[in-house]
Scaffold this active site. Sequence first.
Site, PDB file in Angstrom:
ATOM      1  N   ASP A   1       9.642  55.121 -12.026  1.00 30.18           N
ATOM      2  CA  ASP A   1       9.597  53.685 -12.258  1.00 30.18           C
ATOM      3  C   ASP A   1      11.046  53.216 -12.472  1.00 30.18           C
ATOM      4  OD1 ASP A   1       8.567  51.107 -13.244  1.00 30.18           O
ATOM      5  OD2 ASP A   1       9.198  51.849 -15.192  1.00 30.18           O
TER       6      ASP A   1
ATOM      7  N   ASP B   1      12.479  49.564 -14.057  1.00 33.52           N
ATOM      8  CA  ASP B   1      12.790  48.861 -15.315  1.00 33.52           C
ATOM      9  C   ASP B   1      12.140  49.559 -16.506  1.00 33.52           C
ATOM     10  OD1 ASP B   1      14.132  46.086 -14.582  1.00 33.52           O
ATOM     11  OD2 ASP B   1      12.583  46.473 -13.088  1.00 33.52           O
TER      12      ASP B   1
ATOM     13  N   ASP C   1       7.150  53.519 -17.997  1.00 34.13           N
ATOM     14  CA  ASP C   1       7.112  53.037 -19.386  1.00 34.13           C
ATOM     15  C   ASP C   1       6.004  52.027 -19.654  1.00 34.13           C
ATOM     16  OD1 ASP C   1       8.474  51.127 -17.736  1.00 34.13           O
ATOM     17  OD2 ASP C   1       9.029  50.065 -19.562  1.00 34.13           O
TER      18      ASP C   1
HETATM   19  O1  LIG Z   1       7.725  48.610 -12.335  1.00 33.36           O
HETATM   20  P1  LIG Z   1       9.066  48.311 -12.910  1.00 33.36           P
HETATM   21  O2  LIG Z   1      10.204  48.883 -12.123  1.00 33.36           O
HETATM   22  O3  LIG Z   1       9.153  48.674 -14.360  1.00 33.36           O
HETATM   23  O4  LIG Z   1       9.214  46.711 -12.813  1.00 33.36           O
HETATM   24  C1  LIG Z   1       8.397  45.892 -13.653  1.00 33.36           C
HETATM   25  C2  LIG Z   1       8.964  44.502 -13.691  1.00 33.36           C
HETATM   26  O5  LIG Z   1      10.335  44.649 -14.087  1.00 33.36           O
HETATM   27  C3  LIG Z   1      11.117  43.458 -14.168  1.00 33.36           C
HETATM   28  O6  LIG Z   1      10.720  42.717 -15.325  1.00 33.36           O
HETATM   29  C4  LIG Z   1      10.928  43.433 -16.531  1.00 33.36           C
HETATM   30  O7  LIG Z   1      12.332  43.761 -16.646  1.00 33.36           O
HETATM   31  C5  LIG Z   1      13.219  42.616 -16.804  1.00 33.36           C
HETATM   32  C6  LIG Z   1      14.651  43.147 -16.813  1.00 33.36           C
HETATM   33  O8  LIG Z   1      14.818  44.151 -17.774  1.00 33.36           O
HETATM   34  C7  LIG Z   1      12.854  41.907 -18.093  1.00 33.36           C
HETATM   35  O9  LIG Z   1      13.703  40.777 -18.295  1.00 33.36           O
HETATM   36  C8  LIG Z   1      11.382  41.459 -18.037  1.00 33.36           C
HETATM   37  O10 LIG Z   1      10.997  40.894 -19.281  1.00 33.36           O
HETATM   38  C9  LIG Z   1      10.455  42.646 -17.735  1.00 33.36           C
HETATM   39  O11 LIG Z   1       9.127  42.215 -17.511  1.00 33.36           O
HETATM   40  C10 LIG Z   1      11.025  42.647 -12.912  1.00 33.36           C
HETATM   41  O12 LIG Z   1      11.646  41.407 -13.111  1.00 33.36           O
HETATM   42  C11 LIG Z   1       9.603  42.476 -12.413  1.00 33.36           C
HETATM   43  O13 LIG Z   1       9.618  41.914 -11.110  1.00 33.36           O
HETATM   44  C12 LIG Z   1       8.908  43.835 -12.327  1.00 33.36           C
HETATM   45  O14 LIG Z   1       7.546  43.650 -11.933  1.00 33.36           O
END
Ligand SMILES: O=P(O)(O)OC[C@H]1O[C@H](O[C@H]2O[C@H](CO)[C@@H](O)[C@H](O)[C@H]2O)[C@H](O)[C@@H](O)[C@@H]1O
Length: 254
Positions: A28, A30, A203
């Site tokens: 993954d 983020d 996560d």
């Molecule tokens: O599946 P992932 O790689 O974990 O992506 C999930 C989402 O991540 C991002 O949003 C999240 O991270 C941002 C930056 O750290 C944060 O600001 C936000 O609050 C989180 O939800 C991304 O913007 C999404 O498009 C993804 O779906």
Amino acid sequence: MLDSSLRSAPALFAPAPALLTGAALFLDFDGTLVPIADRPDAVCVDDELLGLLNRLAHALDGRLAIVSGRSVATLTDLGLADFILAGTHGLEIAMPGQAVETPAPLAAIARARARFDAFAGQRPGLLVEEKRLSVGLHFRQAPQWADDCERLATRLAEELGLFLQRGKMLFELRPGGADKGSAIAALMRRAPMAGAIPLFFGDDATDEEGFVMAAHLGGHGVLVGEARPTAARYRLEQVEAVRRYLAASVPEPE
Ligand SMILES: O=P(O)(O)OC[C@H]1O[C@H](O[C@H]2O[C@H](CO)[C@@H](O)[C@H](O)[C@H]2O)[C@H](O)[C@@H](O)[C@@H]1O
């Protein structure tokens, strides 16, 4: 499917480095490879991370994929185009150097985006994230609107026939029909992953389908972050611990 496979938090421990040997590694993005930031665009792939991913992909004969809620386009812009990518929660797959396998965007997403834009325009701090296949409403910088965001996203999902994906301080509307588990299954059927043991690090609640699928295919999930009921078998505290674990298994360049 998820409930029956949830393990309680105390059963989780750190994975042994040997687990990576012969693995097909699914990561993954983020909250797993990079720490959560205030805004989606405040995240970058630093040289150390890029070097680590390249060394891992080399050591695993290419069996490394990034499996993310981010779109393939964004992952590419972040400098990850040389890796196998599963984007937008498994809706898109990109093999390096090949055309992205992706469905056509739904008209309903454009309608949802217009409604999110109008809503966020009246509420400072909310942020609309536009992706090709989905649209996200972020409330990290304005948590006072969380309930209103949820009500709107729930209503729109019903009205427009979309799937409501809950993320970290994020409500996202997208087509159904795929998730991180289905993306891992699809990649495990093809080279170079086929025949290896899947290992998925994630996560978020959206990563649970990936943990379930990894276990179903004979591998394991590694939960990143605080302990919680999960289908993962192992746990690491945070992003730094993930990077340390991965780095311990591949040699530094001379
Ligand atoms: O599946 P992932 O790689 O974990 O992506 C999930 C989402 O991540 C991002 O949003 C999240 O991270 C941002 C930056 O750290 C944060 O600001 C936000 O609050 C989180 O939800 C991304 O913007 C999404 O498009 C993804 O779906």
